[in-house]
Each structure stands twice: as structure tokens, then as C-alpha cells.
Design a protein around this motif. Sequence first.
Motif, mmCIF file in Angstrom:
data_model
loop_
_atom_site.group_PDB
_atom_site.id
_atom_site.type_symbol
_atom_site.label_atom_id
_atom_site.label_comp_id
_atom_site.label_asym_id
_atom_site.label_seq_id
_atom_site.Cartn_x
_atom_site.Cartn_y
_atom_site.Cartn_z
ATOM 1 N N LEU A 24 -3.340 18.476 -8.424
ATOM 2 C CA LEU A 24 -3.348 19.623 -7.516
ATOM 3 C C LEU A 24 -1.963 20.256 -7.419
ATOM 4 C CD1 LEU A 24 -5.403 18.131 -4.527
ATOM 5 C CD2 LEU A 24 -6.216 19.806 -6.193
ATOM 6 N N LEU A 25 -0.937 19.438 -7.586
ATOM 7 C CA LEU A 25 0.444 19.900 -7.445
ATOM 8 C C LEU A 25 1.043 20.351 -8.775
ATOM 9 C CD1 LEU A 25 1.750 17.078 -5.062
ATOM 10 C CD2 LEU A 25 0.550 19.196 -4.473
ATOM 11 N N GLY A 26 0.232 20.342 -9.820
ATOM 12 C CA GLY A 26 0.710 20.838 -11.106
ATOM 13 C C GLY A 26 1.283 19.794 -12.034
ATOM 14 N N PHE A 27 1.085 18.507 -11.725
ATOM 15 C CA PHE A 27 1.558 17.446 -12.611
ATOM 16 C C PHE A 27 0.501 17.177 -13.686
ATOM 17 C CE2 PHE A 27 4.364 16.806 -9.083
ATOM 18 C CZ PHE A 27 5.497 16.188 -9.594
ATOM 19 N N ASP A 28 0.929 17.160 -14.929
ATOM 20 C CA ASP A 28 0.042 16.852 -16.049
ATOM 21 C C ASP A 28 0.135 15.370 -16.397
ATOM 22 O OD1 ASP A 28 -0.764 19.549 -16.430
ATOM 23 O OD2 ASP A 28 1.118 19.943 -17.492
ATOM 24 N N VAL A 29 -0.993 14.785 -16.757
ATOM 25 C CA VAL A 29 -1.009 13.385 -17.187
ATOM 26 C C VAL A 29 -0.575 13.324 -18.649
ATOM 27 C CG1 VAL A 29 -2.421 11.329 -17.529
ATOM 28 C CG2 VAL A 29 -2.855 12.833 -15.565
ATOM 29 N N THR A 30 0.479 12.571 -18.925
ATOM 30 C CA THR A 30 0.980 12.451 -20.297
ATOM 31 C C THR A 30 0.635 11.105 -20.920
ATOM 32 O OG1 THR A 30 3.131 11.670 -19.478
ATOM 33 C CG2 THR A 30 2.876 14.043 -19.836
ATOM 34 N N TYR A 31 0.219 10.147 -20.081
ATOM 35 C CA TYR A 31 -0.190 8.836 -20.599
ATOM 36 C C TYR A 31 -1.025 8.145 -19.530
ATOM 37 C CZ TYR A 31 -0.092 3.980 -22.121
ATOM 38 O OH TYR A 31 -0.468 2.724 -22.500
ATOM 39 N N LYS A 32 -2.038 7.394 -19.967
ATOM 40 C CA LYS A 32 -2.861 6.642 -19.011
ATOM 41 C C LYS A 32 -3.478 5.441 -19.700
ATOM 42 C CE LYS A 32 -6.821 8.388 -17.680
ATOM 43 N NZ LYS A 32 -7.843 9.211 -16.974
ATOM 44 N N GLN A 33 -3.465 4.307 -19.006
ATOM 45 C CA GLN A 33 -4.166 3.123 -19.495
ATOM 46 C C GLN A 33 -4.849 2.439 -18.312
ATOM 47 O OE1 GLN A 33 -0.878 0.673 -21.036
ATOM 48 N NE2 GLN A 33 -1.108 -0.696 -19.278
ATOM 49 N N ARG A 34 -5.985 1.815 -18.581
ATOM 50 C CA ARG A 34 -6.722 1.086 -17.545
ATOM 51 C C ARG A 34 -6.496 -0.417 -17.645
ATOM 52 N NH1 ARG A 34 -10.407 4.420 -15.132
ATOM 53 N NH2 ARG A 34 -10.896 6.373 -16.204
ATOM 54 N N THR A 35 -6.342 -0.920 -18.870
ATOM 55 C CA THR A 35 -6.144 -2.347 -19.085
ATOM 56 C C THR A 35 -4.935 -2.563 -19.992
ATOM 57 O OG1 THR A 35 -7.630 -2.313 -21.001
ATOM 58 C CG2 THR A 35 -8.598 -2.875 -18.854
ATOM 59 N N PRO A 36 -4.260 -3.693 -19.895
ATOM 60 C CA PRO A 36 -4.542 -4.805 -18.979
ATOM 61 C C PRO A 36 -4.122 -4.525 -17.540
ATOM 62 C CG PRO A 36 -2.541 -5.242 -20.199
ATOM 63 C CD PRO A 36 -3.104 -3.974 -20.767
ATOM 64 N N ARG A 79 2.942 27.011 -2.541
ATOM 65 C CA ARG A 79 1.963 26.749 -3.601
ATOM 66 C C ARG A 79 1.285 25.394 -3.393
ATOM 67 N NH1 ARG A 79 6.115 29.229 -6.463
ATOM 68 N NH2 ARG A 79 6.970 27.285 -7.312
ATOM 69 N N PHE A 80 2.068 24.391 -3.046
ATOM 70 C CA PHE A 80 1.494 23.072 -2.785
ATOM 71 C C PHE A 80 0.560 23.127 -1.574
ATOM 72 C CE2 PHE A 80 5.107 20.275 -4.744
ATOM 73 C CZ PHE A 80 4.784 20.767 -5.995
ATOM 74 N N ALA A 81 1.007 23.799 -0.513
ATOM 75 C CA ALA A 81 0.206 23.885 0.703
ATOM 76 C C ALA A 81 -1.119 24.590 0.429
ATOM 77 C CB ALA A 81 0.991 24.615 1.794
ATOM 78 N N SER A 82 -1.084 25.644 -0.366
ATOM 79 C CA SER A 82 -2.302 26.381 -0.699
ATOM 80 C C SER A 82 -3.283 25.492 -1.457
ATOM 81 C CB SER A 82 -1.945 27.612 -1.532
ATOM 82 O OG SER A 82 -3.105 28.317 -1.907
ATOM 83 N N ALA A 83 -2.775 24.719 -2.422
ATOM 84 C CA ALA A 83 -3.639 23.834 -3.207
ATOM 85 C C ALA A 83 -4.236 22.736 -2.333
ATOM 86 C CB ALA A 83 -2.844 23.219 -4.354
ATOM 87 N N LEU A 84 -3.437 22.178 -1.438
ATOM 88 C CA LEU A 84 -3.926 21.111 -0.567
ATOM 89 C C LEU A 84 -4.915 21.644 0.460
ATOM 90 C CD1 LEU A 84 -0.577 19.173 0.004
ATOM 91 C CD2 LEU A 84 -2.499 18.473 -1.429
ATOM 92 N N ARG A 85 -4.648 22.837 0.976
ATOM 93 C CA ARG A 85 -5.564 23.443 1.947
ATOM 94 C C ARG A 85 -6.924 23.710 1.305
ATOM 95 N NH1 ARG A 85 -2.626 27.500 3.057
ATOM 96 N NH2 ARG A 85 -1.461 26.573 4.784
ATOM 97 N N GLU A 86 -6.912 24.178 0.069
ATOM 98 C CA GLU A 86 -8.168 24.446 -0.634
ATOM 99 C C GLU A 86 -8.937 23.149 -0.893
ATOM 100 O OE1 GLU A 86 -9.758 26.509 -4.795
ATOM 101 O OE2 GLU A 86 -7.674 26.763 -4.151
#
Length: 234
Positions: A24-36, A79-86
Motif C-alpha cells: 500500500l505504501l509503494g514497497f515492491d517485493v524483491t525476494y520472498k521465501q516461505r521455507t525453511p 500519499r500514505f494516509a490516502s492509501a491507508l484510508r482507502e
Amino acid sequence: MHADASIPALPCVELESTLAFYGLLGFDVTYKQRTPNPYAATRRGGAHLHFFGLKGLDPAAAFSTCLIIVDEVEGLHERFASALREQYGKLPLRGVPRITRMRTGQSRFTIVDPSGNSVIFIRRDEPSGHGDDGQEPQSVLAKALKTARRLRDFKNDDASAAKVLDVALKKPEAGTVAERARACLARAELAVVLNDAPRAKSLLGELDALTLSKSERGSLQDERESLERLLLRA
């Protein structure tokens, strides 16, 4: 040769909801893992935040904090407040997640994420001493306003800020009329956030009853209008 870099790794209760919040704040995910082990990396411009899953984390008792230095804060806060309010139907000012309030001229604000982590956005050219280490305040009200500002803006302790102003406002000769007006307005804003709308309205009544010059009252207009918008949403 690349410069050294430091990247905060913050704990989270649950990875997916954390990434959705920062999305919502404009951060993009560049890496993600679930395990281990649950772990993810995000980026917004030059700011990097990493997250790891932590079992048993209590957001209400969390204290992890990091700072992000930015070029400007007022537009970013809006901008952050608008995204959170929505997303939440209203601006989240209490509990978790939440965003701290923004006043004209303020040089920083804080986002508290769903896991209780505090991310403080600070304007790059924030003055030394957060802008209030110039002339030392002389009156009781001026000192109270400075202390309350630091408690509110930098420690996020609204209740303590309110107590400081309450003590000063009870003293009849605590400062100038203009200082009393600023203290009433600051205390009214805290009352709204502390779920005490009647107290906020009473303080605005006290403010209206003060004898102020046109320029003095005009200097408070932006904050007054911002407070009235908060009251409408309270």
C-alpha cells in the motif's frame, strides 16, 4: 567500488499481510521465501526493508524501529494516509497498524505496521535538534509545548504529551496569550486522538474566547482546520 549499505530486518507476525501492507505504501517485493523460514525483501526507491517471520510476536509489545531518510515528508505522508484510508475505511491513528499525524512544518512521521514495527520517515534536511534547539523557551507554556511536541512527534507518547500540556494550561500566568492559544490547539488535537472529542471541543471553545490579533489567529488556521477534519472522523 560500491558504498557500504545497511538494511534493517524487521520481525513480522505473518509475511503475506506484512507485504500487502507495505505494498500500500509503494514497497515492491524483491525476494520472498516461505521455507525453511519465512523471509522477504522489499524496496521503495532507495529504501530497503527486509522481514522475517517470528512466532509469538505480540504487535502491542513490539519495539523494533528503523529510520528512512527522504527528500520531503508532507506529500509522502498525504500519499500514505490516502492509501491507508482507502484500505481501512478511515485513517488509522490508534492501535496497529497506524500512521502518526502530520502538521505543517513537521519534519518526520511514523508508520507502525501490523506487527508493531515503527518505521520513521525523516526529511533529509531536518534541522539539528529537530528544529527546536534554537532559542530556549522561557515561559511555562513554551517549555510545555516543546516537551509535548517531542513526546508526540518523536516518542509517539500522546498520553504523556497531553499531561504536560494539561499541567501548563492550569497555570493562569504561564505565558503569552498566543502561547496559550497554541497550547489549547495542541492539546485539542491530542484529545481527539485519545478518543476525547468533548475535551477537544471544550479546548477549541477556550481558544475561540482568547483575545488574539488577526495575524495570530491566522497563523493557527491551518492547524485548526486540520483538527476539525480529525473531529469529523472521530
